[in-house]
Write a protein that holds these residues in place. Structure first.
Motif, PDB file in Angstrom:
ATOM      1  N   GLU A   1       0.815  -1.218   0.000  1.00 52.22           N
ATOM      2  CA  GLU A   1       0.000   0.000   0.000  1.00 52.22           C
ATOM      3  C   GLU A   1       0.850   1.270   0.000  1.00 52.22           C
ATOM      4  O   GLU A   1       0.305   2.387  -0.030  1.00 52.22           O
ATOM      5  CB  GLU A   1      -0.932   0.003   1.218  1.00 52.22           C
ATOM      6  CG  GLU A   1      -0.231   0.193   2.573  1.00 52.22           C
ATOM      7  CD  GLU A   1       0.485  -1.053   3.073  1.00 52.22           C
ATOM      8  OE1 GLU A   1       1.118  -0.991   4.146  1.00 52.22           O
ATOM      9  OE2 GLU A   1       0.393  -2.097   2.398  1.00 52.22           O
TER      10      GLU A   1
ATOM     11  N   THR B   1       2.833   4.546  -0.859  1.00 53.23           N
ATOM     12  CA  THR B   1       2.819   5.539  -1.938  1.00 53.23           C
ATOM     13  C   THR B   1       3.712   6.703  -1.540  1.00 53.23           C
ATOM     14  O   THR B   1       4.119   6.824  -0.379  1.00 53.23           O
ATOM     15  CB  THR B   1       1.396   6.071  -2.201  1.00 53.23           C
ATOM     16  OG1 THR B   1       0.903   6.691  -0.991  1.00 53.23           O
ATOM     17  CG2 THR B   1       0.454   4.962  -2.638  1.00 53.23           C
TER      18      THR B   1
ATOM     19  N   SER C   1       3.892  10.821  -1.271  1.00 55.90           N
ATOM     20  CA  SER C   1       3.050  12.015  -1.232  1.00 55.90           C
ATOM     21  C   SER C   1       3.518  13.020  -2.285  1.00 55.90           C
ATOM     22  O   SER C   1       4.620  12.921  -2.830  1.00 55.90           O
ATOM     23  CB  SER C   1       3.108  12.659   0.150  1.00 55.90           C
ATOM     24  OG  SER C   1       4.387  13.255   0.368  1.00 55.90           O
TER      25      SER C   1
ATOM     26  N   ARG D   1       3.991   5.619   8.084  1.00 58.51           N
ATOM     27  CA  ARG D   1       2.697   5.752   7.398  1.00 58.51           C
ATOM     28  C   ARG D   1       2.765   5.089   6.019  1.00 58.51           C
ATOM     29  O   ARG D   1       3.843   4.902   5.452  1.00 58.51           O
ATOM     30  CB  ARG D   1       2.341   7.236   7.237  1.00 58.51           C
ATOM     31  CG  ARG D   1       2.245   7.981   8.553  1.00 58.51           C
ATOM     32  CD  ARG D   1       2.033   9.477   8.312  1.00 58.51           C
ATOM     33  NE  ARG D   1       3.119  10.063   7.532  1.00 58.51           N
ATOM     34  CZ  ARG D   1       4.261  10.481   8.063  1.00 58.51           C
ATOM     35  NH1 ARG D   1       4.476  10.379   9.364  1.00 58.51           N
ATOM     36  NH2 ARG D   1       5.205  11.006   7.289  1.00 58.51           N
ATOM     37  N   ASN D   2       1.582   4.794   5.487  1.00 57.49           N
ATOM     38  CA  ASN D   2       1.522   4.194   4.154  1.00 57.49           C
ATOM     39  C   ASN D   2       1.891   5.197   3.071  1.00 57.49           C
ATOM     40  O   ASN D   2       2.408   4.816   2.019  1.00 57.49           O
ATOM     41  CB  ASN D   2       0.135   3.632   3.869  1.00 57.49           C
ATOM     42  CG  ASN D   2      -0.143   2.385   4.690  1.00 57.49           C
ATOM     43  OD1 ASN D   2       0.778   1.717   5.139  1.00 57.49           O
ATOM     44  ND2 ASN D   2      -1.420   2.090   4.883  1.00 57.49           N
ATOM     45  N   GLU D   3       1.600   6.470   3.313  1.00 54.49           N
ATOM     46  CA  GLU D   3       1.994   7.519   2.373  1.00 54.49           C
ATOM     47  C   GLU D   3       3.303   8.126   2.872  1.00 54.49           C
ATOM     48  O   GLU D   3       3.347   8.822   3.882  1.00 54.49           O
ATOM     49  CB  GLU D   3       0.919   8.600   2.260  1.00 54.49           C
ATOM     50  CG  GLU D   3       1.260   9.641   1.203  1.00 54.49           C
ATOM     51  CD  GLU D   3       0.186  10.716   1.070  1.00 54.49           C
ATOM     52  OE1 GLU D   3      -0.384  10.857  -0.024  1.00 54.49           O
ATOM     53  OE2 GLU D   3      -0.069  11.419   2.073  1.00 54.49           O
TER      54      GLU D   3
ATOM     55  N   ASP E   1       6.266  10.632   3.182  1.00 57.69           N
ATOM     56  CA  ASP E   1       6.367  12.075   2.998  1.00 57.69           C
ATOM     57  C   ASP E   1       7.816  12.465   2.754  1.00 57.69           C
ATOM     58  O   ASP E   1       8.727  11.645   2.819  1.00 57.69           O
ATOM     59  CB  ASP E   1       5.814  12.791   4.222  1.00 57.69           C
ATOM     60  CG  ASP E   1       5.241  14.156   3.873  1.00 57.69           C
ATOM     61  OD1 ASP E   1       5.482  14.633   2.738  1.00 57.69           O
ATOM     62  OD2 ASP E   1       4.576  14.761   4.734  1.00 57.69           O
TER      63      ASP E   1
END
Length: 434
Positions: free
Chosen positions: A328, A330, A332, A364-366, A368
């Protein structure tokens, strides 16, 4: 140690460094020895060792500052910190920043080897994805040149900064000319000089002490494929002469043998060194240069091909997300903007390592911008007791192992060399469940 690891030692003490490198040589461990922070940084820009051993007190600066600055670029390469007696707090700061373990002076070479064997050595990560990073005009032209070269067997010399993707270009050339044939890569800087001749040409049983069976060298294993000589500028003068003879005659014999074998492979060499300057200094043979550089192609640095950066970043993220069980993940918008603004002194290798580290440690999955480019050094911590310091270090080590294994406790326990029951107990005691 597992098969094939290499080691970077950053240590200014000539007695300690000399004894350690001598033992590493005897153990057959490829290694580089840096005697200052600047030399260590230069070597890290040029190589991806399997392990890093770094002293804290260096003549031109602090080993701690060096590692804090470069840690985000190291990916999952294990780091062993060497400290003087009583510097536990400094070691803990580095453990929290991503180092794997620490070792107090004085210590023996055997103790160091035991420590190295206990560290989780990650598998070699991917090079730049084969089809990613070829959008820039200079790279499109290079791709066209490689396609034309694939139809002939000329020797090729690839030049460019460390980490720019020379091996990827060599693999692309090989794939265009026959991907079903062997691609044999030899790092001329990572193999000890005394083993180089045997590694290139092979040896017969009984050729020297320890030669218990016949060994096929790189030249023989390459067959009708590609023999890739990485960092060819690092070859010692006597080996340059033997390589020249191999290229001229296209024949060789194994060390200790009489059978004459043919070199059938195409030779592709790569270097980040200015070979013309080396020739002017008398450090590289001119006749060898012209044998290698029948065709010479240059890989531009990543900072000159901004069009390729987002595609490479996304390709590496997909790879490491799958490898670490985090599909999952990604990037940002802020992370992509930061990637585009960065100058990438370590080129594609630095991009890969920053993505790898963020995929391991990002909460986190996203991901930064701060996951790729930490905005500040590890925070100063309050003085701890030795027991608290050890618990803190163990807690962080467990969390990194879990992240590396995608949260799978059984795999993390195996990686750390403990049973699953012991792993559960340690996690509960140290509060490392989250």
């Amino acid at each position: 140690m597992s098969a094939g690891p290499s080691l970077l030692l950053i240590e200014d003490d000539p007695v300690l460094g000399g004894s350690l490198t001598q033992r590493l040589r005897l153990e057959g461990v490829p290694h580089w020895w840096a005697r200052s922070a600047a030399e260590g940084e230069a070597l890290l820009r040029r190589h991806r060792p399997s392990l890093i051993v770094c002293d804290m007190q260096l003549p031109d600066g602090s080993g701690e500052a060096l590692l804090m600055r470069l840690m985000p670029e190291l990916g999952a390469i294990p780091v062993l910190v060497v400290t003087a007696y009583g510097e536990v707090a400094q070691a803990v700061r580095l453990l929290r920043a991503g180092a794997d373990d620490y070792l107090e002076k004085p210590f023996t070479a055997q103790h160091l080897l035991e420590k190295l064997r206990s560290l989780p050595v990650p598998p070699e990560p991917p090079s730049a994805p084969a089809e990613a990073g070829w959008r820039a005009p200079t790279m499109r032209r290079l791709s066209e040149q490689l396609d034309r070269l694939a139809r002939v067997g000329s020797s090729v010399l690839l030049t460019g900064e460390s980490g720019a993707g020379k091996e990827v270009a060599a693999q692309r050339l090989h794939a265009r000319g026959g991907a079903d044939r062997p691609f044999i890569a030899m790092n001329c800087a990572a193999i000890p000089a005394e083993l180089m001749e045997s590694e290139i040409f092979g040896h017969e049983r009984g050729a020297f002490t320890g030669a218990t069976q016949r060994h096929q060298g790189f030249a023989e294993r390459a067959g009708e494929g590609t023999l890739f000589l990485d960092e060819v500028g690092e070859l010692a003068p006597n080996l340059q002469g033997k390589l020249l003879r191999l290229l001229q005659e296209r024949r060789f014999t194994r060390v200790g043998g009489r059978e004459v074998l043919s070199l059938r492979a195409r030779v592709v060499a790569a270097t980040n060194i200015d070979l013309r300057a080396r020739m002017a200094e008398g450090l590289f043979r001119e006749d060898l240069y012209y044998r290698l550089a029948v065709v010479e192609l240059h890989l531009p640095p990543l900072r000159e091909r901004a069009e390729d950066v987002p595609e490479l970043a996304e390709a590496f993220l997909r790879h490491f997300a799958a490898a670490f069980g985090r599909p999952e993940l990604t990037l940002s918008t802020a992370a992509l903007e930061a990637v585009l603004r960065h100058d990438w002194p370590g080129n594609v290798r630095e991009l890969r390592n920053r993505i790898e580290r963020a995929a391991v440690l990002g909460a986190r999955n996203e991901l930064d911008a701060d996951d790729l480019f930490p905005g500040r050094e590890a925070e100063e911590i309050q003085p701890l007791t030795l027991a608290e310091a050890r618990d803190a270090a163990e807690r962080e080590h467990i969390r990194r192992a879990l992240a590396r294994c995608g949260g799978r406790i059984a795999e993390a326990a195996q990686l750390l060399g403990v049973s699953r029951t012991t792993m559960w107990e340690r996690m509960r005691r140290l509060g490392a469940e989250g």
